[in-house]
Scaffold this motif. Structure first.
Motif, PDB file in Angstrom:
ATOM      1  N   MET A 102     -22.886 -10.858 -45.394  1.00 37.07           N
ATOM      2  CA  MET A 102     -23.177  -9.373 -45.690  1.00 37.07           C
ATOM      3  C   MET A 102     -23.732  -8.709 -45.682  1.00 37.07           C
ATOM      4  SD  MET A 102     -19.030  -8.532 -46.224  1.00 37.07           S
ATOM      5  CE  MET A 102     -18.533  -6.853 -46.558  1.00 37.07           C
ATOM      6  N   ARG A 103     -24.157  -7.272 -45.556  1.00 42.21           N
ATOM      7  CA  ARG A 103     -24.758  -6.909 -46.026  1.00 42.21           C
ATOM      8  C   ARG A 103     -24.373  -6.668 -47.824  1.00 42.21           C
ATOM      9  NH1 ARG A 103     -27.260  -1.359 -43.292  1.00 42.21           N
ATOM     10  NH2 ARG A 103     -24.849  -0.843 -43.692  1.00 42.21           N
ATOM     11  N   ASP A 104     -25.306  -6.394 -48.561  1.00 40.52           N
ATOM     12  CA  ASP A 104     -25.142  -5.853 -49.881  1.00 40.52           C
ATOM     13  C   ASP A 104     -25.027  -4.902 -49.872  1.00 40.52           C
ATOM     14  OD1 ASP A 104     -25.609  -8.252 -50.760  1.00 40.52           O
ATOM     15  OD2 ASP A 104     -27.852  -7.676 -51.156  1.00 40.52           O
ATOM     16  N   ILE A 105     -24.871  -3.734 -48.693  1.00 38.35           N
ATOM     17  CA  ILE A 105     -24.524  -2.102 -49.062  1.00 38.35           C
ATOM     18  C   ILE A 105     -23.225  -2.378 -48.585  1.00 38.35           C
ATOM     19  CG2 ILE A 105     -25.104  -1.496 -46.909  1.00 38.35           C
ATOM     20  CD1 ILE A 105     -24.928   0.101 -50.243  1.00 38.35           C
ATOM     21  N   ASP A 106     -22.709  -2.502 -47.344  1.00 35.20           N
ATOM     22  CA  ASP A 106     -21.081  -2.717 -47.042  1.00 35.20           C
ATOM     23  C   ASP A 106     -20.259  -3.954 -48.081  1.00 35.20           C
ATOM     24  OD1 ASP A 106     -21.944  -2.029 -44.700  1.00 35.20           O
ATOM     25  OD2 ASP A 106     -22.223  -3.891 -44.045  1.00 35.20           O
ATOM     26  N   ILE A 107     -20.532  -4.542 -49.456  1.00 37.77           N
ATOM     27  CA  ILE A 107     -19.768  -5.107 -50.001  1.00 37.77           C
ATOM     28  C   ILE A 107     -19.551  -3.871 -51.573  1.00 37.77           C
ATOM     29  CG2 ILE A 107     -20.022  -6.646 -51.991  1.00 37.77           C
ATOM     30  CD1 ILE A 107     -21.336  -8.765 -49.658  1.00 37.77           C
ATOM     31  N   ALA A 108     -20.789  -2.951 -51.652  1.00 33.40           N
ATOM     32  CA  ALA A 108     -20.474  -2.164 -52.170  1.00 33.40           C
ATOM     33  C   ALA A 108     -19.922  -1.388 -51.737  1.00 33.40           C
ATOM     34  CB  ALA A 108     -22.617  -1.465 -52.103  1.00 33.40           C
ATOM     35  N   TYR A 109     -19.725  -0.879 -50.521  1.00 36.04           N
ATOM     36  CA  TYR A 109     -19.068   0.385 -50.201  1.00 36.04           C
ATOM     37  C   TYR A 109     -17.717   0.279 -50.387  1.00 36.04           C
ATOM     38  CZ  TYR A 109     -15.802   3.081 -46.946  1.00 36.04           C
ATOM     39  OH  TYR A 109     -15.409   4.326 -46.444  1.00 36.04           O
ATOM     40  N   GLU A 110     -16.865  -1.576 -50.115  1.00 36.03           N
ATOM     41  CA  GLU A 110     -15.642  -1.704 -50.058  1.00 36.03           C
ATOM     42  C   GLU A 110     -15.082  -2.397 -51.935  1.00 36.03           C
ATOM     43  OE1 GLU A 110     -15.555  -5.639 -48.612  1.00 36.03           O
ATOM     44  OE2 GLU A 110     -15.494  -5.099 -46.760  1.00 36.03           O
ATOM     45  N   PHE A 111     -16.826  -2.165 -53.047  1.00 35.24           N
ATOM     46  CA  PHE A 111     -16.214  -2.488 -54.256  1.00 35.24           C
ATOM     47  C   PHE A 111     -16.027  -1.345 -54.718  1.00 35.24           C
ATOM     48  CE2 PHE A 111     -18.357  -3.339 -58.312  1.00 35.24           C
ATOM     49  CZ  PHE A 111     -16.859  -3.664 -59.059  1.00 35.24           C
ATOM     50  N   ILE A 112     -16.227   0.171 -54.052  1.00 34.22           N
ATOM     51  CA  ILE A 112     -15.896   1.169 -54.786  1.00 34.22           C
ATOM     52  C   ILE A 112     -14.958   1.938 -54.050  1.00 34.22           C
ATOM     53  CG2 ILE A 112     -17.006   3.727 -54.482  1.00 34.22           C
ATOM     54  CD1 ILE A 112     -20.306   2.799 -53.945  1.00 34.22           C
ATOM     55  N   LYS A 165     -12.253   2.755 -56.847  1.00 31.11           N
ATOM     56  CA  LYS A 165     -12.120   3.852 -56.791  1.00 31.11           C
ATOM     57  C   LYS A 165     -13.094   4.196 -58.538  1.00 31.11           C
ATOM     58  CE  LYS A 165      -7.018   5.351 -55.208  1.00 31.11           C
ATOM     59  NZ  LYS A 165      -7.116   3.590 -55.089  1.00 31.11           N
ATOM     60  N   LEU A 166     -14.317   3.488 -57.544  1.00 31.58           N
ATOM     61  CA  LEU A 166     -15.127   4.065 -58.313  1.00 31.58           C
ATOM     62  C   LEU A 166     -15.769   5.510 -59.046  1.00 31.58           C
ATOM     63  CD1 LEU A 166     -16.607   0.536 -58.595  1.00 31.58           C
ATOM     64  CD2 LEU A 166     -15.059   1.532 -60.018  1.00 31.58           C
ATOM     65  N   CYS A 167     -16.664   5.809 -60.445  1.00 29.34           N
ATOM     66  CA  CYS A 167     -16.663   6.962 -60.108  1.00 29.34           C
ATOM     67  C   CYS A 167     -18.331   6.303 -60.092  1.00 29.34           C
ATOM     68  CB  CYS A 167     -16.420   7.904 -61.456  1.00 29.34           C
ATOM     69  SG  CYS A 167     -16.490   7.296 -63.099  1.00 29.34           S
ATOM     70  N   GLY A 168     -18.758   5.527 -59.708  1.00 27.42           N
ATOM     71  CA  GLY A 168     -20.028   5.159 -59.688  1.00 27.42           C
ATOM     72  C   GLY A 168     -20.739   3.409 -59.684  1.00 27.42           C
ATOM     73  N   ASP A 211     -14.090   4.618 -64.342  1.00 28.12           N
ATOM     74  CA  ASP A 211     -15.105   2.646 -63.871  1.00 28.12           C
ATOM     75  C   ASP A 211     -15.911   3.359 -63.336  1.00 28.12           C
ATOM     76  OD1 ASP A 211     -12.831   1.661 -65.756  1.00 28.12           O
ATOM     77  OD2 ASP A 211     -11.483   1.724 -63.956  1.00 28.12           O
ATOM     78  N   VAL A 212     -17.117   2.443 -64.184  1.00 28.38           N
ATOM     79  CA  VAL A 212     -18.682   2.279 -63.541  1.00 28.38           C
ATOM     80  C   VAL A 212     -18.511   0.841 -63.016  1.00 28.38           C
ATOM     81  CG1 VAL A 212     -21.022   2.451 -63.177  1.00 28.38           C
ATOM     82  CG2 VAL A 212     -19.703   4.442 -64.623  1.00 28.38           C
ATOM     83  N   GLY A 213     -19.109   0.544 -61.239  1.00 31.18           N
ATOM     84  CA  GLY A 213     -18.648  -0.816 -61.044  1.00 31.18           C
ATOM     85  C   GLY A 213     -20.130  -1.156 -60.873  1.00 31.18           C
ATOM     86  N   ILE A 214     -19.999  -2.463 -60.792  1.00 32.31           N
ATOM     87  CA  ILE A 214     -21.840  -3.019 -62.108  1.00 32.31           C
ATOM     88  C   ILE A 214     -21.399  -4.807 -60.413  1.00 32.31           C
ATOM     89  CG2 ILE A 214     -23.402  -4.196 -62.797  1.00 32.31           C
ATOM     90  CD1 ILE A 214     -23.085  -3.097 -65.250  1.00 32.31           C
ATOM     91  N   LEU A 215     -22.876  -4.448 -59.869  1.00 25.08           N
ATOM     92  CA  LEU A 215     -22.287  -5.013 -58.814  1.00 25.08           C
ATOM     93  C   LEU A 215     -23.908  -6.050 -58.571  1.00 25.08           C
ATOM     94  CD1 LEU A 215     -21.225  -5.666 -55.953  1.00 25.08           C
ATOM     95  CD2 LEU A 215     -22.751  -4.845 -54.499  1.00 25.08           C
TER      96      LEU A 215
END
Length: 359
Positions: free
Chosen positions: A116-126, A130-133, A63-67
């Motif tokens: 909250m920083r967007d990059i931190d939200i991205a990390y939590e999403f991944i 368990k995203l691959c991208g 799964d690829v995530g889209i934030l």
């Protein structure tokens, strides 16, 4: 037979990886002879995107995530379908997550820079999925460090937003436009048409990316035209109809001499237009309005909206194909920039007959 990847197909066909991807995704912009040759090689080698051998090497899902920045952004909504189609045809799933609620509370965070920083939200999403991208549509990444990017552990593409120029470009990919230049061109058009009292509806200190770049373009255009900055001509919204409507009302109260307004998104431009019309003013006779993005609504709004067109389909296709290449380990990180076009429609007109003064 040893399994091969998309890079092997490209090498055997004597073409680039992106050309193979276009054939796989059935894009029409490939020569018939080239397409036939690639399909023949794919059949001969029984190439299947996202093959099981590659899966065994990974602990992540497929799964690829889209934030997506904002609860609902029509511009990003247009991109999702194209990206999902490319990913699915290459064996990847798509999980989307909306970051931010596009409400008054978001406007408060933009003003205060407390969120909250967007990059931190991205990390939590991944981590959670368990995203691959990961693909980020919009968002604020000017405060990102290289350590933040390394922590993600998966390929990252930021689309329609900016990363700090000091960050190592080998750590991420980007697909975007030159927001500052596009805003500069739009406001320069107003200046060339004789406008001197030009307002802007933008975002606050918390928007470190697109809002900042487009506001900078606005200010540079005024400076280039010899027009002094006027603090009364600035107000803030949060990429919604409602907040832009309120911002435009504030502008009309404190700067009734305005002859034009530049909104940094079409949604905000439409909200501003309603405020103008509700005051009994006419667009563009009393106030010209320019937006940004050229969403579908822009050409059907009354009056039709002058705006900056982003090539949404091309941005989406490039983003999807680039992610596939990164996941197949056949592409290095790339940074793609597309041109924009100012679409002059009915919401703007010349102010030369008044010598650039209020009508």
């Amino acid at each position: 037979m040893k399994s091969i990847n998309i890079k092997d197909i490209a090498r055997l066909a004597g073409v680039g990886v992106s050309t193979v991807s276009r054939v796989i995704n059935q894009h029409p912009d490939v020569k018939a002879e080239t397409r036939e040759n690639i399909l023949k090689i794919i059949e001969e080698y029984n190439y299947i995107p996202n093959n099981s051998a590659r899966n065994l090497k990974r602990t992540e899902t497929d799964d690829v995530g889209i934030l997506i920045k904002g609860l609902y952004n029509p511009f990003f909504a247009q991109m999702l379908g194209s990206i999902e189609n490319i990913l699915s045809q290459n064996g990847y799933g798509l999980l989307s997550h909306y970051n931010g609620d596009n409400s008054a509370s978001q406007l408060d965070s933009l003003r205060s820079n407390e969120h909250m920083r967007d990059i931190d939200i991205a990390y939590e999403f991944i981590m959670e999925k368990k995203l691959c991208g990961l693909i980020c549509l919009g968002g604020d990444f000017n405060d990102v460090t290289e350590k933040d990017l390394l922590r993600l552990g998966v390929p990252l593409i930021v689309a329609s937003t900016n990363m700090d120029e000091s960050i190592n470009k080998n750590l991420y990919s980007s697909v975007a436009i030159d927001n500052e230049r596009a805003a500069f061109d739009a406001v320069t058009y107003l200046c060339d048409e004789g406008h001197r009292h030009i307002g802007i509806i933008t975002t606050g200190a918390g928007d470190l990316s697109i809002g900042t770049a487009r506001t900078r373009g606005y200010m540079n255009a005024l400076s280039n035209a010899g027009i002094s900055k006027n603090e009364l001509y600035f107000d803030m919204g949060a990429y919604t109809f409602e907040t832009a409507y309120e911002a435009m009302n504030r502008l009309l109260d404190k700067a009734p001499e305005l002859t034009a307004v530049f909104a940094i998104s079409d949604i905000m431009a439409i909200g501003a237009s309603k405020a103008i019309l509700d005051r009994g003013l006419k667009i563009p006779e009393d106030i010209s309005v320019i937006g940004f993005d050229d969403i579908d609504y822009a050409a059907f709004f009354n009056p039709t909206l002058t705006t900056v067109r982003q090539p949404v389909r091309e941005i989406a296709i490039s983003t999807g194909e680039l992610m596939v290449g990164l996941l197949e380990s056949v592409e290095n990180h790339k940074h793609v920039q597309f041109p924009t076009k100012l679409m002059i429609r009915d919401s703007s007109c010349s102010n030369r007959e008044n010598g650039g003064e209020n009508k």
